[in-house]
Design a protein around this motif. Structure first.
Motif, mmCIF file in Angstrom:
data_model
loop_
_atom_site.group_PDB
_atom_site.id
_atom_site.type_symbol
_atom_site.label_atom_id
_atom_site.label_comp_id
_atom_site.label_asym_id
_atom_site.label_seq_id
_atom_site.Cartn_x
_atom_site.Cartn_y
_atom_site.Cartn_z
ATOM 1 N N TYR A 1 -2.773 4.595 -4.359
ATOM 2 C CA TYR A 1 -3.501 4.546 -3.652
ATOM 3 C C TYR A 1 -3.422 5.509 -1.879
ATOM 4 C CZ TYR A 1 -5.185 0.960 0.084
ATOM 5 O OH TYR A 1 -5.846 0.629 1.363
ATOM 6 N N THR B 1 1.105 3.697 -2.566
ATOM 7 C CA THR B 1 0.265 5.235 -2.188
ATOM 8 C C THR B 1 1.746 6.509 -2.944
ATOM 9 O OG1 THR B 1 -0.519 4.841 0.080
ATOM 10 C CG2 THR B 1 0.683 7.136 -0.184
ATOM 11 N N ARG C 1 0.982 -1.341 -0.165
ATOM 12 C CA ARG C 1 -0.212 -0.089 0.033
ATOM 13 C C ARG C 1 1.138 1.291 -0.430
ATOM 14 N NH1 ARG C 1 -2.551 -3.891 2.696
ATOM 15 N NH2 ARG C 1 -1.989 -2.855 4.873
#
Length: 108
Positions: free
Chosen positions: A64, A59, A55
């Protein structure tokens, strides 16, 4: 043998420091749960941290929005720490296996 900013650590020092930290975690596990985490529980923790790392990478790439309090660099280091722990608990020589792996890749 403490870490000083700018000083490079060798693999042996990383392993020794990782093992010392994990020993302290085992003490907490015994105090709080009566037993140390199993290898399966360690692997589950690594799997969770890999998900967090994924994640954070997404990002960083704008794909994300991660809300964890961790940084990408922290999670990369933590995943290495878990891998060192698994090598130790599974009684596999990390230095030997890394050398073998790197030699095989270099020969390709």
């Amino acid at each position: 043998m403490g870490y000083k900013k700018g000083k490079k650590m060798d693999l042996k020092e990383l392993i020794t420091r990782s093992q010392a930290i994990r020993t302290r975690y085992h003490e907490l596990e015994r105090a709080n749960h009566g037993t140390e985490w199993t290898i399966d529980e360690d692997l589950l923790a690594l799997s969770n941290d890999i998900g967090n790392l994924d994640r954070l990478v997404m990002t960083k790439n704008g794909r994300y929005y991660d809300e964890t309090p961790y940084t990408l660099e922290h999670k990369l280091a933590e995943n290495i720490w878990w891998l060192i722990e698994l090598f130790d608990r599974l009684d596999v020589d990390i230095e030997s296996e890394l050398k073998k792996f790197l030699t095989e890749k270099e020969q390709l």
